[in-house]
Enzyme design. Structure first.
Site, PDB file in Angstrom:
ATOM      1  N   ALA A  13       8.546  21.128   0.704  1.00 23.93           N
ATOM      2  CA  ALA A  13       7.987  22.015  -0.583  1.00 23.93           C
ATOM      3  C   ALA A  13       6.577  21.637  -0.737  1.00 23.93           C
ATOM      4  O   ALA A  13       5.863  22.807  -1.032  1.00 23.93           O
ATOM      5  CB  ALA A  13       8.885  21.309  -1.598  1.00 23.93           C
ATOM      6  N   GLY A  14       5.980  20.492  -0.427  1.00 25.14           N
ATOM      7  CA  GLY A  14       4.712  20.134  -0.645  1.00 25.14           C
ATOM      8  C   GLY A  14       3.714  21.122   0.060  1.00 25.14           C
ATOM      9  O   GLY A  14       2.601  21.546  -0.341  1.00 25.14           O
ATOM     10  N   HIS A 228      27.786  14.104   1.384  1.00 30.16           N
ATOM     11  CA  HIS A 228      27.915  15.037   2.709  1.00 30.16           C
ATOM     12  C   HIS A 228      29.481  14.518   3.096  1.00 30.16           C
ATOM     13  O   HIS A 228      29.463  13.266   3.444  1.00 30.16           O
ATOM     14  CB  HIS A 228      26.900  14.997   3.722  1.00 30.16           C
ATOM     15  CG  HIS A 228      26.771  15.985   4.792  1.00 30.16           C
ATOM     16  ND1 HIS A 228      27.739  16.208   5.601  1.00 30.16           N
ATOM     17  CD2 HIS A 228      26.161  17.164   4.541  1.00 30.16           C
ATOM     18  CE1 HIS A 228      27.650  17.461   6.260  1.00 30.16           C
ATOM     19  NE2 HIS A 228      26.604  17.867   5.893  1.00 30.16           N
ATOM     20  N   ARG A 265      31.031  21.087   0.116  1.00 35.80           N
ATOM     21  CA  ARG A 265      30.730  19.680   0.429  1.00 35.80           C
ATOM     22  C   ARG A 265      31.519  18.930  -0.815  1.00 35.80           C
ATOM     23  O   ARG A 265      32.186  17.897  -0.300  1.00 35.80           O
ATOM     24  CB  ARG A 265      29.327  19.245   0.396  1.00 35.80           C
ATOM     25  CG  ARG A 265      28.650  20.132   1.639  1.00 35.80           C
ATOM     26  CD  ARG A 265      27.118  19.954   1.451  1.00 35.80           C
ATOM     27  NE  ARG A 265      26.665  20.334   2.681  1.00 35.80           N
ATOM     28  CZ  ARG A 265      25.263  20.653   3.131  1.00 35.80           C
ATOM     29  NH1 ARG A 265      24.537  19.995   2.065  1.00 35.80           N
ATOM     30  NH2 ARG A 265      25.062  21.139   4.233  1.00 35.80           N
TER      31      ARG A 265
END
Lengths: 537, 234
Positions: A13-14, A228, A265
């Protein structure tokens, strides 16, 4: 030196944010506690969702699946934006060099849980790794400035505007302030509160979210933590959903199947957790796929299973358990990725853009960090001219310098490593796949007690040089700060929805809780409230 | 069982000192380091991340061979030390800044993307090289650094080949020019890098592949005559 855009966190993202801010001419710096290619993004295996062939799939269908999985807690506008952008960002990633797996002449796609079609583009089971490294290569090409091994302490805020942030230089233990007209938090999630019961990197300690909370940001939906279903039994290392997508079966010790492997999930994790509670052992069986297929499509899964579990999945079923994997909650942002502090943005797992709601679909998080990462970078760069920064030593910087000096003199009468271990265990048991009021309140009182004891803890390592004892202590402080927000949110939500399952309130209650949980601090006291979701009809 | 760690602190005298620790059986090296830090000595300093072999944080040397701490199962008497040829910071942590600079020099990115789309075969050509996790194990194993600290090193050269071989790269010449000086012809082809790579990448092969590509652009191996005969053992 005053930057236009300060990006905190150097994962996917950065890096996307930095590249897009730089593209429109902003002066950008990326600051991270580690190195870009060491971030959590490297661990994403399964894929990145996008509709590439309208004959077999449709963007409407991608939107529909994402909304359905969110159990009413997404923002439809955001989901539509991300799903529509998806084919374009795959094209962009391909054009900058990501080596996606191919099926003949086309980018290969596979089906992940909760999807109606083969929608996840992948690069073997190294999808996150290869996207991250290609992004990193591009930041080198574009001369993006990095400051690595600098740990975020606090945001600098004055008159409702962000002015920059303070950092601990890990190499020297000095506190530095970096000033910028716009700041983007891209610091990742908080799954590591569950420590050994989490699939995540040890870096996922929620530092940016805790700093945002202290600075006056609102957090939302902190109780929504995705487990998960298939992590390795001993080590909690992730076995990708791709293994189930390819036809992997879940079986108990007698070889019996007990669930549809392509359930979402949250549903699957609960089913597995219940079976384990009843003293069963659960396995993921991919032996029938054959060695050739496994070597070509799931090589990493095979290797991890051999190293950490001592089991070769070509020959034997893999022992598994559910583990904390992804945190849907985070810093509350609007559709521009803007927080409630002016010129402060947040994106990726640390933010709650309401893309995933109560439950994230596999393949939607890599998509989110690229699409919304680019959006955050652009918006931060464009709004930077609206902020004026005075070049001076800010009070926050002085306070944080004193705090770090103080930590070196904390009495260290209580061992924080022991507390961290204990907290992770009671979180997994009581704030995990299944929750109920008594257990949650019990953990909350432990967390509040631990917060009071914080000043009696401390560090043994007195050297200012690369002091990881100090870094881990501050990370622990951030985690106990966020733990309280998770618990208060989970206790307030007397219903079950997506990843938040209350055994004492097993039904979804739309009359009272079709709403986002907000938490924030006023004069150091944690407040909580619900805000109704926007009409998603 | 016991393991020994060669610890380093520049402000102490002596700067290097061996410490032996008693640890439980059946741990990975990373688990053992965490065990020591949390319950024996809080000052032990090392890098860690994903603990599953993809983030590249925890490469160290065990009995003089590079491994990822998270993937290595410890054995009694193992001797652990920091990576070679990279400036040490403290204990097992090294400063990866300089090794990473080689990527900039080697221009490891798509310089000029074309419109050609990759097919399955094209992708296969760069599949292994793009598995690299930048752990720097290869860098530490490379004997060229004993005599030339400006050598680009194995991971930068493998990554260079990954982009040279990428069908989508239009400007291969620029890529090759970037790895001539202190690059492909300075490698001794000893193959240490190939042996230690935790991802099974073969930088030696990739360097040979760039050498033969470089011939097309008129770059000859300046050391070739010293070998006596063409091709030698490859």
């Amino acid at each position: 030196m005053i930057y236009d855009v300060l990006v905190i966190g150097s994962g996917g993202a950065g890096l996307c944010a930095a590249l897009s801010a730089k593209e429109i001419g902003a002066k950008v710096i990326v600051v991270g506690k580690s190195y870009p290619t060491r971030s959590q993004t490297s661990m994403a295996q399964g894929g990145i969702n996008a509709v590439l062939n309208e004959e077999i799939d449709s963007i409407e269908s991608h939107i529909e699946d994402s909304i359905k999985s969110s159990k009413g807690l997404c923002d439809k506008e955001i989901v539509e934006y991300v799903c529509k952008e998806a084919p374009l960002v795959i094209k962009w990633l391909d054009s900058i060099g990501v080596p996606f797996s191919r099926n003949g002449n086309f980018i290969a796609q596979r089906r992940l849980g909760g999807a109606k079609a083969d929608r996840a583009c992948y690069a073997q089971d190294y999808t996150g790794l290869k996207i991250l490294h290609t992004l990193y290569d591009n930041t080198i090409k574009e001369d993006i400035e990095f400051l690595n091994e600098h740990f975020l302490l606090n945001l600098i805020v004055e008159n409702g505007f962000v002015k920059g942030a303070t950092f601990l230089d890990i190499k020297t233990s000095e506190v530095k302030q970096i000033l910028a007209k716009s700041v983007i938090l891209a610091t990742g999630g908080y799954s590591k509160i569950y420590k050994n019961f989490s699939t995540n990197s040890s870096q996922a300690t929620g530092d940016g979210i805790a700093a945002a909370l202290r600075a006056g940001c609102k957090l939302s939906d902190m109780e929504f933590i995705q487990f998960h279903p298939t992590s390795l039994k001993k080590s909690s290392i992730l076995i990708s959903e791709a293994a189930r997508g390819a036809g992997g079966k879940l079986i108990d010790q007698n070889g019996n199947r007990f669930a549809d492997e392509l359930l979402t999930r949250d549903e699957l994790s609960r089913k597995i957790f219940e079976k384990i509670e009843q003293k069963n052992e659960i396995f993921l069986d991919i032996t029938h796929l054959g060695e050739e297929f496994i070597e070509k499509n799931l090589p990493q899964e095979r290797r991890l299973s051999i190293i950490y579990e001592g089991v070769d999945p070509v020959k034997e079923p893999i022992p598994i358990k559910p583990a904390a994997h992804y945190t849907m909650g985070g810093i509350d942002v609007d559709k521009n990725m803007q927080t409630n502090i002016k010129n402060l943005y947040a994106v990726g797992e640390c933010a709650n853009a309401k893309m995933h709601g109560a439950n994230r679909l596999g393949g939607n998080s890599l998509l989110e960090i690229v699409v919304l990462g680019k959006l955050a970078g652009r918006n931060a760069a464009l709004s930077s001219s609206k902020n004026y920064i005075e070049e001076k030593i800010y009070e926050q910087s002085i306070n944080d310098t004193n705090f770090i000096k103080g930590v070196f003199n904390f009495p260290n009468k209580i061992d924080f490593y022991e507390k961290r271990e204990f907290l992770s265990k009671i979180f997994y048991q009581n704030v995990g796949v299944k929750r109920e009021e008594m257990g949650l309140k019990g953990v909350l009182s432990v967390v509040r007690q631990t917060q009071r004891e914080f000043a009696f803890m401390g560090i043994k390592d007195r050297s200012p040089l690369y002091n990881t004892n100090l870094v881990e202590f501050i990370e622990f402080g951030n985690m106990i700060e966020l733990s309280e927000t998770i618990l208060v949110s989970a206790i307030s939500r007397n219903e079950s929805r997506g990843a938040h399952f209350r055994a004492d309130y097993p039904k979804q209650d739309d009359n009272n809780f079709l709403a986002h949980t907000l938490t924030w601090k006023e004069d150091g006291v944690l407040c909580a409230d619900f805000v109704k979701v926007k009409d998603n009809a | 069982m016991k393991i020994t760690i060669k610890r380093y602190h520049p402000h102490f005298k002596p700067q290097y000192k061996d410490f032996t620790y008693e640890i439980p059986q059946n741990l990975t090296l990373l688990e053992a380091l965490e065990y020591i830090k949390e319950s024996i000595d809080n000052t032990l300093t090392f890098s860690k991340g994903c603990r599953s072999g993809v983030c590249g944080s925890c490469a160290v040397r065990v009995n003089e061979k590079e491994v990822l701490a998270c993937e290595y199962k410890i054995e009694d008497g193992d001797k652990i030390e920091a990576l070679n040829f990279i400036e040490p910071i403290r204990d097992l942590v090294v400063d990866i800044k300089k090794p990473l600079k080689t990527l900039k020099i080697a221009k490891t990115y798509l310089s000029k993307p074309n419109e050609i789309s990759m097919n399955e075969k094209d992708e296969k050509l760069i599949r292994k090289q793009s598995d690299c996790i930048l752990c720097a194990a290869c860098y530490s194993s490379c004997p060229v650094f004993e005599t030339n600290s400006n050598f680009l090193g194995p991971f930068a050269l493998s990554r260079s080949y990954r982009y040279i071989a990428d069908k989508r790269e239009e400007n291969k010449k620029e890529k090759i020019e970037a790895v001539i000086s202190n690059g492909i012809f300075d490698c001794t082809l000893c193959g240490n890098c190939t042996v230690v790579c935790p991802q099974g990448i073969d930088p030696k092969r990739d360097i040979l592949m760039i050498q033969s590509e470089a011939l097309k652009y008129g770059y000859q191996n300046p050391n070739l005559s010293n070998f006596g005969s063409f091709g030698l053992d490859f």
